[in-house]
Design an enzyme around this catalytic site. Structure first.
Site, PDB file in Angstrom:
ATOM      1  N   CYS A 141      52.482  14.062 -27.924  1.00  0.00           N
ATOM      2  CA  CYS A 141      53.384  14.308 -26.800  1.00  0.00           C
ATOM      3  C   CYS A 141      54.806  13.899 -27.157  1.00  0.00           C
ATOM      4  O   CYS A 141      55.159  12.715 -27.080  1.00  0.00           O
ATOM      5  CB  CYS A 141      52.890  13.562 -25.556  1.00  0.00           C
ATOM      6  SG  CYS A 141      53.954  13.822 -24.128  1.00  0.00           S
ATOM      7  N   CYS A 144      56.777  12.319 -24.358  1.00  0.00           N
ATOM      8  CA  CYS A 144      56.430  10.921 -24.050  1.00  0.00           C
ATOM      9  C   CYS A 144      56.995   9.969 -25.107  1.00  0.00           C
ATOM     10  O   CYS A 144      57.477   8.896 -24.785  1.00  0.00           O
ATOM     11  CB  CYS A 144      54.919  10.698 -24.045  1.00  0.00           C
ATOM     12  SG  CYS A 144      53.966  12.064 -23.447  1.00  0.00           S
ATOM     13  N   ASP A 145      56.880  10.359 -26.383  1.00  0.00           N
ATOM     14  CA  ASP A 145      57.132   9.399 -27.459  1.00  0.00           C
ATOM     15  C   ASP A 145      58.367   9.702 -28.307  1.00  0.00           C
ATOM     16  O   ASP A 145      58.748   8.879 -29.142  1.00  0.00           O
ATOM     17  CB  ASP A 145      55.896   9.339 -28.386  1.00  0.00           C
ATOM     18  CG  ASP A 145      54.648   8.920 -27.623  1.00  0.00           C
ATOM     19  OD1 ASP A 145      54.785   8.112 -26.686  1.00  0.00           O
ATOM     20  OD2 ASP A 145      53.559   9.400 -27.948  1.00  0.00           O
TER      21      ASP A 145
END
Ligand code: NDP
Length: 322
Positions: A141, A144-145
């Site tokens: 992701c 997300c990261d």
């Protein structure tokens, strides 16, 4: 171990936007829903940062906050939200039949209706070095990261819309993005391809796959292999993003519910009805095409309405036997 059997009118399996929306509607319709959250309470959106495309949030909202608010809304109308994993199902094929559900290998439930909202999970390459470094620089992701790799060099695997979208997201924050596409062309839409092609710090490598992720504790590099020539090349990266699609979480329903060849549950026409009376599917578990929070929420609403109508029909038949 528990051997008492609990009777539930509407059991909701999964706690993403589909599950919570089904819960809100089912609770308001007095179906006394009980939800089991699964392993990842809140679903995929809890691994997202900003959600900018859900109507009603003009400034956007972060995924985890949105899921907490959806849970609060579902609980306000009486949904019982329980942390637990459905581990086995025995679905009745009879109209009005009772479905037998096992939670956490031991708790037994009899459900009159079941709404499946178990979502889909990101796929990985499943090579040892990738698995070893998950959480150490390997992620599925980017949104997300990606933040953790600001100003650094990263790579992304995949040639679909997700990979293209995530590559352009990463290109905005990272120094360089190497994109590995296993074919000689991308599957992504023309518009997305145009976007990645127009960004100077994305280096697209066609016919290229991951041979090995390099590094012991954290990602330090990538050994790429050209699947036409066999030529291998090492590059230095600190993050590897895998964007090769999703797998629907339907293993426990195999052999009982009709699914397509990739495991997505097949629903009837425009409804959320599965091939089993009283069992409904909503969200990504039955949708490989749109996969949006708002479309998942829409089908969650439909599943609750379908369950309500089903119960009304079954109850009517019981009261007026033919
Ligand atoms: P897709 O299944 O569309 O694409 C997966 C990509 O990963 C393909 O390029 C595939 O290659 C590649 N791939 C699969 N397995 C491997 C492997 N083992 N090694 C290397 N590469 C691999 O998944 P997406 O998640 O990209 O998209 C899913 C759906 O969601 C699509 O319908 C897409 O259009 C939609 N979507 C739409 C968006 C938007 O409109 N903004 C954004 C994101 C997704 P190959 O082509 O060779 O099979």
């Amino acid at each position: 171990m528990s051997d008492t059997v609990e009777r539930i009118k509407t059991l909701i399996i999964g706690s993403g936007p589909a599950g919570y929306t089904a819960a809100i509607y089912a609770a308001r319709a007095d179906l006394k829903p009980v939800m089991y959250t699964g392993m990842e309470p809140g679903g995929q959106l809890t691994t997202t940062t900003e959600v900018d495309n859900f109507p009603g949030y003009p400034e956007g909202i972060d995924g985890p906050t949105m899921m907490v608010q959806l849970q609060q809304q579902a609980e306000r109308f009486g949904t019982e939200v329980r942390v637990g994993m459905v581990t086995a199902v025995d679905l009745s094929t009879e109209p009005g039949g009772i479905h037998h559900i096992t939670v956490d290998e031991s708790k037994k439930i009899e459900a009159e209706t079941v709404i499946i909202s178990t979502g889909a999970s990101a796929k990985y390459l499943n090579i040892p070095s990738e698995q070893r470094l998950r959480g150490g620089g390997v992620s599925a992701c980017a949104v997300c990261d990606g933040f953790f790799y600001k100003g650094q060099e990263v790579a992304i695997v995949g040639g679909g819309d997700t990979a293209a979208e995530e590559a352009s997201y990463l290109a905005n924050i990272c120094k360089k993005v190497t994109m590995l596409v296993r074919k000689d062309h991308m599957r992504a839409s023309k518009a997305m391809q145009h976007r990645v092609n127009s960004l100077e710090n994305i280096d697209i490598r066609y016919n290229t796959e991951v041979d090995e992720v390099l590094g012991e504790q954290v990602v330090e590099g990538l050994r790429m292999v050209n699947n036409k020539t066999g030529h291998k090349e090492d590059i230095e990266i600190t993050g590897l993003f895998v964007a090769i699609g999703h797998k629907p979480n339907t293993d426990i329903f195999k052999g009982q519910l009709d699914m397509d060849d990739t495991g997505y549950i097949i629903t009837e026409g425009k409804s959320t009805k599965t091939n089993i009376p009283g069992v409904f599917a909503s969200g990504d578990v039955q949708d490989k095409e749109y996969r949006q929070a708002v479309t998942a929420a829409g089908t969650g609403c439909m599943a609750a309405l379908d369950a309500e109508r089903y119960l009304a029909t079954v109850e009517q038949k019981v009261m007026q036997p033919s």
